[in-house]
Design a protein around this motif. Structure first.
Motif, PDB file in Angstrom:
ATOM      1  N   ALA A 103       0.837  -1.199   0.000  1.00 32.43           N
ATOM      2  CA  ALA A 103       0.000   0.000   0.000  1.00 32.43           C
ATOM      3  C   ALA A 103       0.875   1.254   0.000  1.00 32.43           C
ATOM      4  CB  ALA A 103      -0.903   0.013   1.232  1.00 32.43           C
ATOM      5  N   VAL A 104       0.345   2.318  -0.568  1.00 36.82           N
ATOM      6  CA  VAL A 104       1.020   3.615  -0.518  1.00 36.82           C
ATOM      7  C   VAL A 104       0.761   4.205   0.861  1.00 36.82           C
ATOM      8  CG1 VAL A 104       1.121   5.941  -1.475  1.00 36.82           C
ATOM      9  CG2 VAL A 104       0.727   3.987  -2.985  1.00 36.82           C
ATOM     10  N   THR A 105       1.840   4.466   1.605  1.00 37.13           N
ATOM     11  CA  THR A 105       1.717   5.085   2.918  1.00 37.13           C
ATOM     12  C   THR A 105       1.728   6.602   2.775  1.00 37.13           C
ATOM     13  OG1 THR A 105       2.944   3.221   3.821  1.00 37.13           O
ATOM     14  CG2 THR A 105       2.707   5.134   5.237  1.00 37.13           C
ATOM     15  N   ASP A 106       2.669   7.116   1.995  1.00 33.70           N
ATOM     16  CA  ASP A 106       2.779   8.550   1.722  1.00 33.70           C
ATOM     17  C   ASP A 106       2.965   8.733   0.228  1.00 33.70           C
ATOM     18  OD1 ASP A 106       2.787   9.400   4.482  1.00 33.70           O
ATOM     19  OD2 ASP A 106       4.850   8.679   4.611  1.00 33.70           O
ATOM     20  N   ALA A 107       2.097   9.528  -0.398  1.00 27.08           N
ATOM     21  CA  ALA A 107       2.223   9.803  -1.828  1.00 27.08           C
ATOM     22  C   ALA A 107       3.511  10.582  -2.077  1.00 27.08           C
ATOM     23  CB  ALA A 107       1.021  10.615  -2.312  1.00 27.08           C
ATOM     24  N   PRO A 108       4.151  10.350  -3.219  1.00 33.40           N
ATOM     25  CA  PRO A 108       5.360  11.106  -3.524  1.00 33.40           C
ATOM     26  C   PRO A 108       5.085  12.611  -3.506  1.00 33.40           C
ATOM     27  CG  PRO A 108       5.104   9.283  -5.041  1.00 33.40           C
ATOM     28  CD  PRO A 108       3.836   9.381  -4.251  1.00 33.40           C
ATOM     29  N   GLU A 109       5.887  13.326  -2.722  1.00 31.27           N
ATOM     30  CA  GLU A 109       5.691  14.762  -2.539  1.00 31.27           C
ATOM     31  C   GLU A 109       7.044  15.457  -2.560  1.00 31.27           C
ATOM     32  OE1 GLU A 109       3.541  17.778   0.665  1.00 31.27           O
ATOM     33  OE2 GLU A 109       3.770  15.679   1.162  1.00 31.27           O
ATOM     34  N   GLU A 110       7.074  16.667  -3.150  1.00 29.78           N
ATOM     35  CA  GLU A 110       8.305  17.446  -3.128  1.00 29.78           C
ATOM     36  C   GLU A 110       8.181  18.511  -2.050  1.00 29.78           C
ATOM     37  OE1 GLU A 110       8.944  20.818  -4.692  1.00 29.78           O
ATOM     38  OE2 GLU A 110       6.826  21.108  -4.878  1.00 29.78           O
ATOM     39  N   THR A 111       9.297  19.155  -1.727  1.00 25.51           N
ATOM     40  CA  THR A 111       9.317  20.078  -0.580  1.00 25.51           C
ATOM     41  C   THR A 111       8.321  21.221  -0.707  1.00 25.51           C
ATOM     42  OG1 THR A 111      11.186  21.241  -1.588  1.00 25.51           O
ATOM     43  CG2 THR A 111      11.690  19.561   0.065  1.00 25.51           C
ATOM     44  N   GLY A 112       7.918  21.583  -1.910  1.00 24.24           N
ATOM     45  CA  GLY A 112       6.935  22.653  -2.094  1.00 24.24           C
ATOM     46  C   GLY A 112       5.499  22.197  -1.888  1.00 24.24           C
ATOM     47  N   THR A 115       2.334  16.940  -5.160  1.00 26.99           N
ATOM     48  CA  THR A 115       2.342  15.473  -5.064  1.00 26.99           C
ATOM     49  C   THR A 115       2.067  14.838  -6.430  1.00 26.99           C
ATOM     50  OG1 THR A 115      -0.012  15.341  -4.535  1.00 26.99           O
ATOM     51  CG2 THR A 115       1.519  15.501  -2.671  1.00 26.99           C
ATOM     52  N   MET A 116       2.377  13.562  -6.520  1.00 27.08           N
ATOM     53  CA  MET A 116       2.044  12.757  -7.693  1.00 27.08           C
ATOM     54  C   MET A 116       1.283  11.527  -7.223  1.00 27.08           C
ATOM     55  SD  MET A 116       5.339  12.832 -10.236  1.00 27.08           S
ATOM     56  CE  MET A 116       6.608  12.609  -9.013  1.00 27.08           C
ATOM     57  N   THR A 117       0.536  10.927  -8.143  1.00 26.76           N
ATOM     58  CA  THR A 117      -0.219   9.724  -7.814  1.00 26.76           C
ATOM     59  C   THR A 117       0.636   8.480  -8.062  1.00 26.76           C
ATOM     60  OG1 THR A 117      -2.297  10.794  -8.409  1.00 26.76           O
ATOM     61  CG2 THR A 117      -2.293   8.385  -8.348  1.00 26.76           C
ATOM     62  N   LEU A 118       0.783   7.699  -7.015  1.00 24.62           N
ATOM     63  CA  LEU A 118       1.453   6.403  -7.095  1.00 24.62           C
ATOM     64  C   LEU A 118       0.391   5.343  -6.846  1.00 24.62           C
ATOM     65  CD1 LEU A 118       3.924   4.506  -7.182  1.00 24.62           C
ATOM     66  CD2 LEU A 118       4.252   4.990  -4.739  1.00 24.62           C
ATOM     67  N   ARG A 140       3.141   2.255 -10.472  1.00 25.11           N
ATOM     68  CA  ARG A 140       2.856   3.197 -11.555  1.00 25.11           C
ATOM     69  C   ARG A 140       2.772   4.609 -10.982  1.00 25.11           C
ATOM     70  NH1 ARG A 140      -2.813   3.418 -14.795  1.00 25.11           N
ATOM     71  NH2 ARG A 140      -3.421   4.432 -12.870  1.00 25.11           N
ATOM     72  N   LEU A 141       3.480   5.529 -11.613  1.00 25.17           N
ATOM     73  CA  LEU A 141       3.498   6.923 -11.198  1.00 25.17           C
ATOM     74  C   LEU A 141       2.871   7.761 -12.304  1.00 25.17           C
ATOM     75  CD1 LEU A 141       4.650   8.684  -8.865  1.00 25.17           C
ATOM     76  CD2 LEU A 141       6.720   8.940 -10.243  1.00 25.17           C
ATOM     77  N   THR A 142       1.851   8.555 -11.954  1.00 27.39           N
ATOM     78  CA  THR A 142       1.200   9.426 -12.921  1.00 27.39           C
ATOM     79  C   THR A 142       1.804  10.820 -12.807  1.00 27.39           C
ATOM     80  OG1 THR A 142      -0.841   8.157 -12.748  1.00 27.39           O
ATOM     81  CG2 THR A 142      -1.019  10.368 -13.687  1.00 27.39           C
ATOM     82  N   VAL A 143       2.262  11.348 -13.955  1.00 24.80           N
ATOM     83  CA  VAL A 143       2.966  12.627 -13.991  1.00 24.80           C
ATOM     84  C   VAL A 143       2.236  13.578 -14.945  1.00 24.80           C
ATOM     85  CG1 VAL A 143       5.179  13.754 -14.388  1.00 24.80           C
ATOM     86  CG2 VAL A 143       5.121  11.343 -13.674  1.00 24.80           C
ATOM     87  N   PRO A 144       1.512  14.576 -14.411  1.00 25.14           N
ATOM     88  CA  PRO A 144       0.858  15.561 -15.278  1.00 25.14           C
ATOM     89  C   PRO A 144       1.894  16.474 -15.954  1.00 25.14           C
ATOM     90  CG  PRO A 144      -0.054  15.603 -13.052  1.00 25.14           C
ATOM     91  CD  PRO A 144       1.166  14.759 -13.008  1.00 25.14           C
ATOM     92  N   SER A 145       1.535  17.026 -17.087  1.00 25.82           N
ATOM     93  CA  SER A 145       2.448  17.937 -17.789  1.00 25.82           C
ATOM     94  C   SER A 145       2.730  19.191 -16.957  1.00 25.82           C
ATOM     95  CB  SER A 145       1.860  18.325 -19.156  1.00 25.82           C
ATOM     96  OG  SER A 145       0.614  18.987 -18.984  1.00 25.82           O
TER      97      SER A 145
END
Length: 163
Positions: A103-112, A115-118, A140-145
């Motif tokens: 399971a995803v515990t914490d979604a990928p997030e940058e310091t600002g 987030t992205m969807t994992l 799978r990581l979803t990356v918007p433009s």
């Protein structure tokens, strides 16, 4: 007459000694087995890439063949092709099988705060009936433009349990 009294006396005596309860027994056995445990090495590292020109792009890491794929070819930077899969090692009783959930515990997030969807986390083993001593995890990581430039960190949790 004596025979009748004797037969009646034997009949009464037989009834007075009839059993009203009996006991049965069963053996009791128990076996304590080694507790299941899990350790990990490595990271689910999607590597470096750029955003797609339009819409959203998908970066997939497949643990079955240790591959990384992009849904939009303009995202891949071949000179920055390093990526990685975490390896989880299970310590358990030799005769037992186990199940695994990821399971995803914490979604990928940058310091600002962006987030992205994992999602679609997978392993290179089945969800149940496992005897393997180790396995890998992908996703799978979803990356918007419009995704913000930065270094993203998150966390996945892998749970194993005896079946």
């Amino acid at each position: 007459m004596k025979k009748i009294i004797l037969i009646a006396l034997l009949a009464v005596t037989g009834n007075s000694f009839a059993q009203t309860s009996v006991d049965g027994t069963a053996d009791v056995n128990a076996e304590i087995v080694k507790p299941i445990s899990i350790t990990s090495s490595g990271k689910l590292d999607f590597g470096s890439f750029t955003t797609p020109e339009t819409g959203s792009g998908i970066v997939t890491i497949n643990p079955a063949d240790d591959s990384r794929n992009f849904s939009a070819t303009d995202m891949e930077i071949t000179s920055l092709s390093t990526f990685g899969l975490p390896v989880f090692t299970v310590s358990k009783d030799a005769d037992a099988t186990y199940g695994v959930t990821v399971a995803v515990t914490d979604a990928p997030e940058e310091t600002g705060g962006s987030t992205m969807t994992l999602d679609q986390l997978t392993t290179n083993i089945n969800a149940s009936g496992n005897t393997a001593s180790s396995f890998k995890v992908g996703g799978r990581l979803t990356v918007p433009s419009t995704q913000a430039v930065g270094i993203y960190t998150g966390k996945v949790t892998v749970t194993v349990s005896y079946e």
